[in-house]
Structure formats: C-alpha cells, structure tokens
Motif scaffolding. Structure first.
Motif, PDB file in Angstrom:
ATOM      1  N   ASP A  41       2.118   3.276  -2.124  1.00  0.00           N
ATOM      2  CA  ASP A  41       2.886   4.111  -1.213  1.00  0.00           C
ATOM      3  C   ASP A  41       3.604   3.229  -0.190  1.00  0.00           C
ATOM      4  OD1 ASP A  41       3.847   6.029   0.518  1.00  0.00           O
ATOM      5  OD2 ASP A  41       1.888   6.618   1.275  1.00  0.00           O
ATOM      6  N   GLU A  42       4.919   3.252  -0.187  1.00  0.00           N
ATOM      7  CA  GLU A  42       5.666   2.386   0.725  1.00  0.00           C
ATOM      8  C   GLU A  42       5.536   2.810   2.189  1.00  0.00           C
ATOM      9  OE1 GLU A  42      10.179   4.112   0.353  1.00  0.00           O
ATOM     10  OE2 GLU A  42       9.489   2.687  -1.150  1.00  0.00           O
ATOM     11  N   LYS A  43       4.927   3.957   2.440  1.00  0.00           N
ATOM     12  CA  LYS A  43       4.654   4.381   3.820  1.00  0.00           C
ATOM     13  C   LYS A  43       3.267   3.916   4.275  1.00  0.00           C
ATOM     14  CE  LYS A  43       7.617   8.394   3.464  1.00  0.00           C
ATOM     15  NZ  LYS A  43       7.699   9.848   3.477  1.00  0.00           N
ATOM     16  N   TYR A  44       2.527   3.263   3.388  1.00  0.00           N
ATOM     17  CA  TYR A  44       1.211   2.690   3.682  1.00  0.00           C
ATOM     18  C   TYR A  44       0.189   3.749   4.095  1.00  0.00           C
ATOM     19  CZ  TYR A  44       4.633  -1.034   4.421  1.00  0.00           C
ATOM     20  OH  TYR A  44       5.696  -1.881   4.322  1.00  0.00           O
ATOM     21  N   GLU A  45       0.300   4.955   3.545  1.00  0.00           N
ATOM     22  CA  GLU A  45      -0.622   6.009   3.943  1.00  0.00           C
ATOM     23  C   GLU A  45      -1.917   6.020   3.144  1.00  0.00           C
ATOM     24  OE1 GLU A  45       1.513   9.695   4.011  1.00  0.00           O
ATOM     25  OE2 GLU A  45       2.862   8.982   5.574  1.00  0.00           O
ATOM     26  N   GLU A  46      -1.878   5.633   1.868  1.00  0.00           N
ATOM     27  CA  GLU A  46      -3.082   5.632   1.047  1.00  0.00           C
ATOM     28  C   GLU A  46      -3.239   4.301   0.324  1.00  0.00           C
ATOM     29  OE1 GLU A  46      -3.923  10.232  -0.161  1.00  0.00           O
ATOM     30  OE2 GLU A  46      -3.105   8.907  -1.667  1.00  0.00           O
ATOM     31  N   PHE A  47      -4.471   3.848   0.336  1.00  0.00           N
ATOM     32  CA  PHE A  47      -4.845   2.639  -0.393  1.00  0.00           C
ATOM     33  C   PHE A  47      -6.090   2.959  -1.199  1.00  0.00           C
ATOM     34  CE2 PHE A  47      -2.200   0.976   2.914  1.00  0.00           C
ATOM     35  CZ  PHE A  47      -1.571  -0.118   2.327  1.00  0.00           C
ATOM     36  N   TYR A  48      -6.373   2.113  -2.167  1.00  0.00           N
ATOM     37  CA  TYR A  48      -7.534   2.300  -3.028  1.00  0.00           C
ATOM     38  C   TYR A  48      -8.310   1.004  -3.087  1.00  0.00           C
ATOM     39  CZ  TYR A  48      -4.815   6.354  -4.332  1.00  0.00           C
ATOM     40  OH  TYR A  48      -4.082   7.509  -4.278  1.00  0.00           O
ATOM     41  N   SER A  49      -9.636   1.126  -3.148  1.00  0.00           N
ATOM     42  CA  SER A  49     -10.455  -0.078  -3.223  1.00  0.00           C
ATOM     43  C   SER A  49     -11.749   0.227  -3.967  1.00  0.00           C
ATOM     44  CB  SER A  49     -10.770  -0.608  -1.830  1.00  0.00           C
ATOM     45  OG  SER A  49     -11.609   0.294  -1.141  1.00  0.00           O
ATOM     46  N   ILE A  50     -12.449  -0.834  -4.299  1.00  0.00           N
ATOM     47  CA  ILE A  50     -13.764  -0.713  -4.914  1.00  0.00           C
ATOM     48  C   ILE A  50     -14.773  -1.137  -3.861  1.00  0.00           C
ATOM     49  CG2 ILE A  50     -15.288  -1.571  -6.721  1.00  0.00           C
ATOM     50  CD1 ILE A  50     -12.756  -2.004  -8.419  1.00  0.00           C
ATOM     51  N   VAL A  51     -15.725  -0.257  -3.598  1.00  0.00           N
ATOM     52  CA  VAL A  51     -16.789  -0.530  -2.633  1.00  0.00           C
ATOM     53  C   VAL A  51     -18.128  -0.425  -3.344  1.00  0.00           C
ATOM     54  CG1 VAL A  51     -15.432   0.234  -0.639  1.00  0.00           C
ATOM     55  CG2 VAL A  51     -16.802   1.884  -1.885  1.00  0.00           C
ATOM     56  N   THR A  52     -19.208  -0.654  -2.640  1.00  0.00           N
ATOM     57  CA  THR A  52     -20.533  -0.649  -3.273  1.00  0.00           C
ATOM     58  C   THR A  52     -20.867   0.678  -3.946  1.00  0.00           C
ATOM     59  OG1 THR A  52     -21.527  -0.047  -1.160  1.00  0.00           O
ATOM     60  CG2 THR A  52     -21.488  -2.387  -1.730  1.00  0.00           C
ATOM     61  N   LYS A  53     -20.289   1.758  -3.483  1.00  0.00           N
ATOM     62  CA  LYS A  53     -20.550   3.078  -4.069  1.00  0.00           C
ATOM     63  C   LYS A  53     -19.526   3.487  -5.117  1.00  0.00           C
ATOM     64  CE  LYS A  53     -22.936   4.670   0.024  1.00  0.00           C
ATOM     65  NZ  LYS A  53     -22.997   5.649   1.102  1.00  0.00           N
ATOM     66  N   GLY A  54     -18.617   2.601  -5.484  1.00  0.00           N
ATOM     67  CA  GLY A  54     -17.624   2.906  -6.506  1.00  0.00           C
ATOM     68  C   GLY A  54     -16.200   2.824  -6.001  1.00  0.00           C
ATOM     69  N   PHE A  55     -15.320   3.520  -6.698  1.00  0.00           N
ATOM     70  CA  PHE A  55     -13.887   3.523  -6.399  1.00  0.00           C
ATOM     71  C   PHE A  55     -13.629   4.479  -5.247  1.00  0.00           C
ATOM     72  CE2 PHE A  55      -9.437   4.617  -7.541  1.00  0.00           C
ATOM     73  CZ  PHE A  55      -8.930   3.328  -7.563  1.00  0.00           C
ATOM     74  N   ARG A  56     -12.825   4.072  -4.273  1.00  0.00           N
ATOM     75  CA  ARG A  56     -12.601   4.907  -3.100  1.00  0.00           C
ATOM     76  C   ARG A  56     -11.130   4.950  -2.715  1.00  0.00           C
ATOM     77  NH1 ARG A  56     -15.424   3.477   2.521  1.00  0.00           N
ATOM     78  NH2 ARG A  56     -13.945   1.768   2.463  1.00  0.00           N
ATOM     79  N   ARG A  57     -10.672   6.158  -2.363  1.00  0.00           N
ATOM     80  CA  ARG A  57      -9.338   6.332  -1.796  1.00  0.00           C
ATOM     81  C   ARG A  57      -9.472   6.218  -0.280  1.00  0.00           C
ATOM     82  NH1 ARG A  57      -6.209  11.916  -2.119  1.00  0.00           N
ATOM     83  NH2 ARG A  57      -7.757  12.341  -0.572  1.00  0.00           N
ATOM     84  N   GLU A  58      -8.603   5.429   0.318  1.00  0.00           N
ATOM     85  CA  GLU A  58      -8.684   5.193   1.752  1.00  0.00           C
ATOM     86  C   GLU A  58      -7.399   5.589   2.445  1.00  0.00           C
ATOM     87  OE1 GLU A  58      -9.172   0.977   1.581  1.00  0.00           O
ATOM     88  OE2 GLU A  58     -11.352   1.133   1.580  1.00  0.00           O
ATOM     89  N   GLN A  59      -7.548   6.119   3.618  1.00  0.00           N
ATOM     90  CA  GLN A  59      -6.412   6.333   4.507  1.00  0.00           C
ATOM     91  C   GLN A  59      -6.655   5.392   5.679  1.00  0.00           C
ATOM     92  OE1 GLN A  59      -6.886  10.570   4.844  1.00  0.00           O
ATOM     93  NE2 GLN A  59      -5.069  10.873   3.581  1.00  0.00           N
ATOM     94  N   PHE A  60      -6.100   4.231   5.583  1.00  0.00           N
ATOM     95  CA  PHE A  60      -6.435   3.126   6.473  1.00  0.00           C
ATOM     96  C   PHE A  60      -6.299   3.482   7.950  1.00  0.00           C
ATOM     97  CE2 PHE A  60      -5.121  -0.605   8.882  1.00  0.00           C
ATOM     98  CZ  PHE A  60      -6.278  -1.339   8.784  1.00  0.00           C
TER      99      PHE A  60
END
Length: 91
Positions: A41-60
């Motif tokens: 997203d070029e507006k930088y509103e959502e990012f995705y990452s892998i954390v200890t509990k699995g795949f996560r959608r982040e709103q930084f």
C-alpha cells in the motif's frame, strides 16, 4: 531501466520499538532494528509480518499510538516485476 506510471513496488518497514522484548532482541542480535514488515500500500496503512504466533496484518501507525511507544523505523521502497507483485498479493 526507466520507471513507468504502472510500475509495482513493495515496501519493507524495519522497526525498533522501545519495549523490553525489543531491547532484549537488540542485545542478542546486535541489530539496529528488531522487526520487519512488508507492505504493498503506497499510503503505508497496512503491513504484514511473521511473528511468533504466525502471520499478522499490522496497521503500523495505530499500533505505535496505542502502545505509546517510542519507535524508530526505516522504510524501503523496492521496485518489483508484475509477477513478483502478484505473488506477494496472493499471500
């Protein structure tokens, strides 16, 4: 290579929070940043990452405001092919 209006990009966000877990990770790894996320997203509103509990959608922005953490970050914009972009979107 010239950049065209329809070119595709992914964004890699490296973060360094000031919480205890991040401080411990920095001490063990000697890295400046302790978390990596990827976004399309070029507006930088959502990012995705892998954390200890699995795949996560982040709103930084919301995450850092809710926790009121001091946050350092570095954002990279990477030009990718249409095929790579489509693969990332599927995930």
């Amino acid at each position: 290579m010239s950049i065209q209006p329809n070119d595709k990009y992914v964004y890699v966000l490296l973060t360094k929070f000031s919480d205890r877990a991040s401080k411990a990770i920095r001490g063990l790894t000697r890295s400046s940043y302790t978390h990596a996320s990827i976004g399309i997203d070029e507006k930088y509103e959502e990012f995705y990452s892998i954390v200890t509990k699995g795949f996560r959608r982040e709103q930084f922005h919301r995450f850092s405001k809710e926790r009121r953490l001091e946050t350092s970050c570095r954002l990279y914009k990477i030009h990718v092919s249409d095929e790579v972009y489509e693969e990332i979107c599927i995930i």
